[in-house]
Design an enzyme around this catalytic site. Structure first.
Site, PDB file in Angstrom:
ATOM      1  N   ASP A 119      -1.243  10.312  -2.835  1.00 39.80           N
ATOM      2  CA  ASP A 119      -0.141   9.390  -3.369  1.00 39.80           C
ATOM      3  C   ASP A 119       0.556  10.203  -4.715  1.00 39.80           C
ATOM      4  OD1 ASP A 119      -2.738   9.070  -4.766  1.00 39.80           O
ATOM      5  OD2 ASP A 119      -2.862   6.807  -4.358  1.00 39.80           O
ATOM      6  N   GLY A 156       0.855  -1.215  -0.043  1.00 36.15           N
ATOM      7  CA  GLY A 156      -0.105  -0.124   0.065  1.00 36.15           C
ATOM      8  C   GLY A 156       1.015   1.187  -0.116  1.00 36.15           C
ATOM      9  N   ALA A 186       2.677   5.798  -8.387  1.00 33.80           N
ATOM     10  CA  ALA A 186       4.046   6.028  -8.508  1.00 33.80           C
ATOM     11  C   ALA A 186       4.489   5.729 -10.211  1.00 33.80           C
ATOM     12  CB  ALA A 186       4.988   5.232  -7.825  1.00 33.80           C
ATOM     13  N   GLY A 201       1.625   2.920  -2.609  1.00 34.77           N
ATOM     14  CA  GLY A 201       1.177   3.518  -3.705  1.00 34.77           C
ATOM     15  C   GLY A 201       2.004   3.295  -5.039  1.00 34.77           C
ATOM     16  N   SER A 202       2.204   1.786  -5.470  1.00 33.78           N
ATOM     17  CA  SER A 202       3.016   1.465  -6.525  1.00 33.78           C
ATOM     18  C   SER A 202       2.313   2.020  -7.725  1.00 33.78           C
ATOM     19  CB  SER A 202       3.241   0.413  -6.524  1.00 33.78           C
ATOM     20  OG  SER A 202       2.139  -0.717  -6.414  1.00 33.78           O
ATOM     21  N   SER A 203       0.833   2.094  -7.730  1.00 33.34           N
ATOM     22  CA  SER A 203      -0.085   2.278  -8.847  1.00 33.34           C
ATOM     23  C   SER A 203       0.477   3.816  -9.407  1.00 33.34           C
ATOM     24  CB  SER A 203      -1.530   2.189  -8.898  1.00 33.34           C
ATOM     25  OG  SER A 203      -1.536   0.631  -8.368  1.00 33.34           O
TER      26      SER A 203
END
Ligand code: PMV
Length: 325
Positions: free
Chosen positions: A158, A111, A117, A113-115
């Site tokens: 994010d 969680g 990023a 925030g890879s999406s």
């Protein structure tokens, strides 16, 4: 063949989650675990993606089909980022197609925030590839639009962390993005082992607000007040008070129904072990808790989190925003 590498940091919500979706402020910090993205120019009209961290390998599509048809989950954010960029700036005879590869230093389960990023990295890399020199706010706006296209809702906190880095006081959609000049935070992160479903949790909170509008609005306003107060305390490096406000925020998140036993166990264990404060971070239901503790208590708080069944993840706060590598 031209190749560009960019990276963006992950994030942790310090205070104000959920209320931030309803125009209240939040505090977010960028963490030093980064997502890296490579973009290469192709001489065929194709979009190719390799994102093994989200189970997407050898994904290929005609440029004209971008954003259309059945898009696998692991490709959605990157594909919509490309679509939104190309709607703004079309491909040229010199850039006929693109290949993207992503690799994350952190698990997409945390969680962090890879999406978001990955979306920010796409926009930054495309801006560089097309020599557009987009400003951070332009990168934020295009990235936030992309996240809304895919996810339907969200504050964009994010995205702000990935673009700007540091620690920010943030209001939905980037209405305010105020960098806070503060020291490295003595943050301890405990992963619950469960992946949070942000969209579902947001809609559960919304349902609660429909049923009990006055009560939930009262909670959002109280969260707003504590965030304002916490910002002042943070700037004054008063971490004890900041921790107390984290505990109060956790009480409100509990009232919103987004905490659970596993998170609560780690949170209480951290407090008992000497943390100034501890709370869940993000949507709730899983992902991570954060604790702030004086340095001499770090080890005992980490042990307490592990004894409560959590995994300690080492991070540094205030990481740099998106950059060309
Ligand atoms: O689950 P996360 O880490 O993406 O955090 C979600 C935070 C919310 O406030 C619930 C949603 C948002 O976009 O601000």
């Amino acid at each position: 063949m031209k190749k560009i590498i960019v990276s963006a940091p992950g994030k942790l919500m310090l205070l104000g989650e959920h209320a931030v979706v309803y125009n209240k402020p939040c505090l977010v910090t960028a963490v030093d675990q980064r997502l890296r993205l490579t973009i290469e120019v192709l001489n065929i009209q194709e979009f190719q993606l390799d994102a093994p961290d989200v189970d997407t390998v050898n994904y290929k599509k005609q440029i004209v089909g971008i954003g259309k048809g059945n898009i696998p989950k692991g490709a959605k954010f990157v594909e919509f980022a490309i679509k939104n960029f190309l709607d703004r700036t079309p491909l040229t005879p010199f850039i006929r197609g693109i290949k993207i590869t992503t690799k994350s230093e952190f698990s997409s389960r945390f969680g962090f925030g890879s999406s978001s990023a990955s979306v920010v990295c796409v926009i930054k890399a495309m801006s560089e590839l097309f020599n557009l020199n987009l400003s951070p706010k332009e990168i934020f706006d295009l990235s936030y639009k992309t996240v809304l296209d895919v996810q339907g809702a969200g504050s964009g906190f994010d995205v702000a962390a990935a673009v700007y880095g540091g620690t920010n006081y943030f209001i939905k959609g980037g209405k305010t993005i105020e960098p806070l000049t503060i020291n490295q935070l003595p943050l301890i992160v405990g992963y619950s082992g469960v992946k949070a479903d942000t969209v579902t949790l947001m809609s559960e909170v919304k349902e609660k607000a429909n049923k009990y509008p006055k009560i939930i609005e009262g909670i959002y306003s109280s969260i707003e007040e504590l965030v304002e107060f916490a910002k002042v305390k943070l700037l004054a490096n008063d971490l004890r008070s900041f921790g107390e406000l984290m505990n109060i925020n956790q009480g409100y998140l509990n009232a919103l129904g987004v905490s659970n036993n596993k998170l609560a166990d780690m949170i209480y264990a951290s407090r008992i072990a000497g943390a100034y404060g501890a709370k869940l971070s993000g949507a709730g239901g899983g992902d991570c808790i954060i604790a702030i503790a004086p340095e001499e208590k770090r080890i005992s708080v980490e042990k307490a989190i592990q004894q409560a069944g959590g995994e300690v993840i080492k991070v540094k706060t205030n990481a740099k925003g998106v950059k060309i590598e």
